[in-house]
Design an enzyme around this catalytic site. Structure first.
Site, PDB file in Angstrom:
ATOM      1  CG  LEU A  35     -55.424 -18.676   1.228  1.00  0.00           C
ATOM      2  CD1 LEU A  35     -54.282 -18.540   2.226  1.00  0.00           C
ATOM      3  CD2 LEU A  35     -54.956 -19.440  -0.003  1.00  0.00           C
ATOM      4  N   GLY A  36     -59.761 -19.701   2.526  1.00  0.00           N
ATOM      5  CA  GLY A  36     -60.765 -20.507   3.213  1.00  0.00           C
ATOM      6  C   GLY A  36     -61.450 -19.685   4.273  1.00  0.00           C
ATOM      7  N   GLY A  38     -63.935 -20.114   8.116  1.00  0.00           N
ATOM      8  CA  GLY A  38     -64.494 -20.994   9.132  1.00  0.00           C
ATOM      9  C   GLY A  38     -65.297 -20.172  10.107  1.00  0.00           C
ATOM     10  CB  ALA A  39     -66.671 -21.070  13.400  1.00  0.00           C
ATOM     11  CG  ASN A  40     -62.761 -19.201  15.204  1.00  0.00           C
ATOM     12  OD1 ASN A  40     -63.833 -19.128  15.806  1.00  0.00           O
ATOM     13  ND2 ASN A  40     -61.888 -20.171  15.406  1.00  0.00           N
ATOM     14  N   GLY A  41     -63.388 -16.805  11.225  1.00  0.00           N
ATOM     15  CA  GLY A  41     -62.980 -15.739  10.311  1.00  0.00           C
ATOM     16  C   GLY A  41     -62.660 -16.257   8.929  1.00  0.00           C
ATOM     17  CB  VAL A  43     -57.490 -17.816   5.992  1.00  0.00           C
ATOM     18  CG1 VAL A  43     -55.985 -17.748   5.781  1.00  0.00           C
ATOM     19  CG2 VAL A  43     -57.800 -18.169   7.444  1.00  0.00           C
ATOM     20  CG  ASP A 150     -61.279 -27.588  15.691  1.00  0.00           C
ATOM     21  OD1 ASP A 150     -61.909 -28.647  15.541  1.00  0.00           O
ATOM     22  OD2 ASP A 150     -61.630 -26.512  15.176  1.00  0.00           O
TER      23      ASP A 150
HETATM   24  N1  LIG Z   1     -51.502 -20.631   6.916  1.00  0.00           N
HETATM   25  C1  LIG Z   1     -52.373 -21.000   5.975  1.00  0.00           C
HETATM   26  N2  LIG Z   1     -51.952 -21.257   4.713  1.00  0.00           N
HETATM   27  C2  LIG Z   1     -52.833 -21.637   3.765  1.00  0.00           C
HETATM   28  N3  LIG Z   1     -54.164 -21.780   3.963  1.00  0.00           N
HETATM   29  C3  LIG Z   1     -54.649 -21.535   5.201  1.00  0.00           C
HETATM   30  C4  LIG Z   1     -53.783 -21.132   6.262  1.00  0.00           C
HETATM   31  N4  LIG Z   1     -54.527 -20.960   7.378  1.00  0.00           N
HETATM   32  C5  LIG Z   1     -55.801 -21.243   7.023  1.00  0.00           C
HETATM   33  N5  LIG Z   1     -55.890 -21.586   5.725  1.00  0.00           N
HETATM   34  C6  LIG Z   1     -57.126 -21.956   4.976  1.00  0.00           C
HETATM   35  O1  LIG Z   1     -58.236 -21.259   5.501  1.00  0.00           O
HETATM   36  C7  LIG Z   1     -59.217 -22.162   6.038  1.00  0.00           C
HETATM   37  C8  LIG Z   1     -59.864 -21.562   7.286  1.00  0.00           C
HETATM   38  O2  LIG Z   1     -58.866 -21.285   8.245  1.00  0.00           O
HETATM   39  P1  LIG Z   1     -59.046 -21.635   9.782  1.00  0.00           P
HETATM   40  O3  LIG Z   1     -59.281 -23.101   9.947  1.00  0.00           O
HETATM   41  O4  LIG Z   1     -57.897 -21.060  10.540  1.00  0.00           O
HETATM   42  O5  LIG Z   1     -60.381 -20.822  10.104  1.00  0.00           O
HETATM   43  P2  LIG Z   1     -61.407 -21.061  11.291  1.00  0.00           P
HETATM   44  O6  LIG Z   1     -62.396 -19.939  11.225  1.00  0.00           O
HETATM   45  O7  LIG Z   1     -60.671 -21.184  12.589  1.00  0.00           O
HETATM   46  O8  LIG Z   1     -62.057 -22.433  10.875  1.00  0.00           O
HETATM   47  P3  LIG Z   1     -62.920 -23.447  11.747  1.00  0.00           P
HETATM   48  O9  LIG Z   1     -64.316 -22.957  11.799  1.00  0.00           O
HETATM   49  O10 LIG Z   1     -62.773 -24.709  10.934  1.00  0.00           O
HETATM   50  O11 LIG Z   1     -62.256 -23.556  13.066  1.00  0.00           O
HETATM   51  C9  LIG Z   1     -58.444 -23.455   6.284  1.00  0.00           C
HETATM   52  O12 LIG Z   1     -59.291 -24.582   6.218  1.00  0.00           O
HETATM   53  C10 LIG Z   1     -57.415 -23.443   5.153  1.00  0.00           C
HETATM   54  O13 LIG Z   1     -57.985 -23.930   3.962  1.00  0.00           O
END
Ligand SMILES: Nc1ncnc2c1ncn2[C@@H]1O[C@H](COP(=O)(O)OP(=O)(O)OP(=O)(O)O)[C@@H](O)[C@H]1O
Length: 315
Positions: A35-36, A38-41, A43, A150
């Site tokens: 799904l996506g 980012g810096a933390n992992g 999804v 954030d």
């Molecule tokens: N509950 C969810 N349902 C659908 N898509 C999701 C969900 N949670 C996250 N995503 C998708 O996954 C992507 C990355 O998730 P998330 O922002 O939690 O990661 P992160 O590593 O914390 O990112 P960042 O570096 O932006 O902080 C989101 O931008 C979104 O597109």
């Protein structure tokens, strides 16, 4: 095995169709599309043992994940009856894949699109309605003594019908502490607009910066990010709020957000609602004139066709 980035993660295991079993709770998941990330992992969409779709966040770092899990737990357990968003933690576990242990948690899956993409596809006039829900959700988090931290378009998922949901609670920070995680463009410190100490106005500032960002061309944003720190001021954001036509109706509220003058969140919400109401009324009262214009256009077209007929056939 050392895993240091999300792309390493993809190469190792998490292909669609892979089955993952939690080490401690024993639940089995089938991994679907990514799904996506980012810096933390990263999804993934996953199917739980009951066949239900969930979102699974797999982290590179167990400590970051734990802090996010704690934030979701505190916010989802709060007895705020007026909570305007859906937040739940279904499972927190580790998955052993080959030599590697992956910390993960599962949460509700939201099919919405990121805020900017939604506005591009559905129309900019949705900004006010979706923005109002974001403000409500922020206010609810503040009522529990936290900031979201954030805030950015990617962390707001909007469904087709305009309902929206904040995601990524990695930046949630108790009032009075340094904001845990932020993204430069939306950060008060980046704009020399104040400190990074968590208070409600930190999120209001981010919201106003986000409003400018969704309407300003990407190129201009990039140019600004490269400016010297002392040239980046919240005054520039204020100016953009007055220049961008879509933001004009909200400019005085956004200005208060940028200058730290949003002392009453209830007033922020009611002012925003009033702007929406006025806007709706104006569109409604504009309708009869559009109808009148359509009729006039049809009449002119008929006259024109009749004149052509007279010239070519009747003559
Ligand atoms: N509950 C969810 N349902 C659908 N898509 C999701 C969900 N949670 C996250 N995503 C998708 O996954 C992507 C990355 O998730 P998330 O922002 O939690 O990661 P992160 O590593 O914390 O990112 P960042 O570096 O932006 O902080 C989101 O931008 C979104 O597109």
């Amino acid at each position: 095995m050392t895993i240091s980035s999300s792309s390493d993660m993809d190469r190792v295991a998490w292909k669609p169709g892979t089955r993952i079993q939690g080490k401690w709770n024993g639940h089995t998941y089938t991994i679907g599309q990514k799904l996506g990330e980012g810096a933390n992992g990263t999804v993934y969409l996953a199917t739980n043992p009951q066949g239900k779709k969930v979102a699974m966040k797999v982290a590179l770092d167990a400590v970051d994940l734990q802090s996010e899990v704690n934030a979701i737990q505190s916010l989802s357990q709060a007895k705020d009856k007026a909570k305007p968003f859906f937040l739940a933690l279904y499972d927190v576990d580790d998955a052993q894949v080959g030599q590697t242990t992956w910390p993960f948690y599962t949460m509700p899956y939201f099919s919405g699109k990121p805020f900017s993409q939604f506005l591009r596809e559905k129309g900019w006039e949705w900004f006010g309605v979706v923005g109002f829900q974001v403000l409500q959700q922020l206010h609810s988090i503040h009522r529990q003594g936290y900031v979201f931290g954030d805030l950015k378009p990617h962390n707001i998922l909007v469904e087709q019908d305009g309902r929206c949901q904040l995601i990524d609670f990695g930046g949630v920070t108790p009032f009075g502490k340094g904001v845990k995680q932020f993204t430069e463009w939306y950060d008060r410190g980046f704009w020399n607009g104040g400190s990074r100490i968590a208070d409600a106005s930190y999120d209001w500032f981010s919201f106003a910066a986000l409003a400018v960002h969704v309407f300003d061309p990407e190129e201009q944003m990039k140019a600004w990010s490269r400016e010297l720190p002392q040239q980046r001021t919240e005054k520039w954001l204020q100016q953009r709020c007055t220049e961008l036509p879509e933001l004009k109706p909200f400019q005085s509220i956004l200005k208060d957000m940028l200058t730290g003058n949003c002392h009453s969140p209830d007033k922020v919400l009611s002012d925003w609602e009033q702007v929406l109401h006025r806007h709706r009324q104006r569109r409604f009262s504009a309708r009869p004139s559009i109808r009148w214009l359509n009729t006039a256009f049809l009449a002119a077209l008929l006259l024109f066709v009749s004149a052509l007929w007279l010239v070519f056939y009747a003559a």
